[in-house]
Design an enzyme around this catalytic site. Sequence first.
Site, PDB file in Angstrom:
ATOM      1  N   LYS A 186     -10.256   0.270  -2.299  1.00  0.00           N
ATOM      2  CA  LYS A 186     -10.112  -0.040  -0.881  1.00  0.00           C
ATOM      3  C   LYS A 186     -10.484   1.177  -0.045  1.00  0.00           C
ATOM      4  O   LYS A 186     -10.043   2.293  -0.323  1.00  0.00           O
ATOM      5  CB  LYS A 186      -8.677  -0.475  -0.563  1.00  0.00           C
ATOM      6  CG  LYS A 186      -8.442  -0.735   0.930  1.00  0.00           C
ATOM      7  CD  LYS A 186      -7.034  -1.253   1.208  1.00  0.00           C
ATOM      8  CE  LYS A 186      -6.757  -1.349   2.715  1.00  0.00           C
ATOM      9  NZ  LYS A 186      -5.405  -1.872   3.004  1.00  0.00           N
ATOM     10  N   LYS A 242      -7.032   3.575  -3.108  1.00  0.00           N
ATOM     11  CA  LYS A 242      -7.388   3.513  -1.682  1.00  0.00           C
ATOM     12  C   LYS A 242      -7.619   4.921  -1.166  1.00  0.00           C
ATOM     13  O   LYS A 242      -6.905   5.852  -1.533  1.00  0.00           O
ATOM     14  CB  LYS A 242      -6.261   2.806  -0.931  1.00  0.00           C
ATOM     15  CG  LYS A 242      -6.424   2.720   0.582  1.00  0.00           C
ATOM     16  CD  LYS A 242      -5.253   1.944   1.191  1.00  0.00           C
ATOM     17  CE  LYS A 242      -5.215   2.031   2.705  1.00  0.00           C
ATOM     18  NZ  LYS A 242      -4.050   1.319   3.280  1.00  0.00           N
ATOM     19  N   ASP A 251       0.869  -1.181   0.000  1.00  0.00           N
ATOM     20  CA  ASP A 251       0.000   0.000   0.000  1.00  0.00           C
ATOM     21  C   ASP A 251       0.903   1.227   0.000  1.00  0.00           C
ATOM     22  O   ASP A 251       1.530   1.537   1.015  1.00  0.00           O
ATOM     23  CB  ASP A 251      -0.904   0.018   1.230  1.00  0.00           C
ATOM     24  CG  ASP A 251      -1.986  -1.059   1.209  1.00  0.00           C
ATOM     25  OD1 ASP A 251      -1.763  -2.121   0.591  1.00  0.00           O
ATOM     26  OD2 ASP A 251      -3.047  -0.846   1.822  1.00  0.00           O
TER      27      ASP A 251
END
Length: 219
Positions: free
Chosen positions: A180, A151, A89
């Site tokens: 996400k 995300k 991430d």
Amino acid sequence: MNVAKMIDHSLLRPELTVDDIRGGCDIAARREVASVCVRPSDVPLAVAALAGTGVLVGTVAGFPHGDTTTAVKAAETRALVGAGADEIDMVLHIGRLRDGDTGYVHDDIAAVVAAAQGRVVKVILENAYLTDAQKVTGCRIAEQAGAHFVKTSTGFAPGGATLADIQLMRATVSPAVRVKAAGGVRTLDTLLTLHEAGAVRFGATATETILDDFAARLA
């Protein structure tokens, strides 16, 4: 619906001890979540703790501000992959996105995607600092650079995932890119609302509370 397999159990707070990380990995294994998301220095510990469980080990690059150099982000990613991380991430360069320097943002993400050597890369936009137009631009650049997810947040900014942002992000990227939600996903109802809007993975620290609520409703 398998709610557990939508959750990335988050273990990113700076004050967490080794025992905290071990305990979090135990929760992740017992609850059979999708992954843990640990700090870079905790990757070897998590890999060992979760071996054979089916729970993936995720970690972060350029976290939480996104402003390390591209070379450092790429080197960090290579090291983390070498340590056994399954997912990365990364935080894009928030300031450069706000500047409109799309070439820099694209190349920064692409370098991490290349360094990840086929592992899943999730690009954190940190929406609390962006206009809707900047969010759209960031999502499009992330897809063009080869990211697998966009995300919402790190969980360390003034705001986290919102319904409007999930709807916007899902509408912006193609079906090949997933969304996400992270930051403030503390209840089952929040998770289900954001899932309905298009999010398929959720960063959460309240994993057990969410899954206990889900089990109670099923019962």
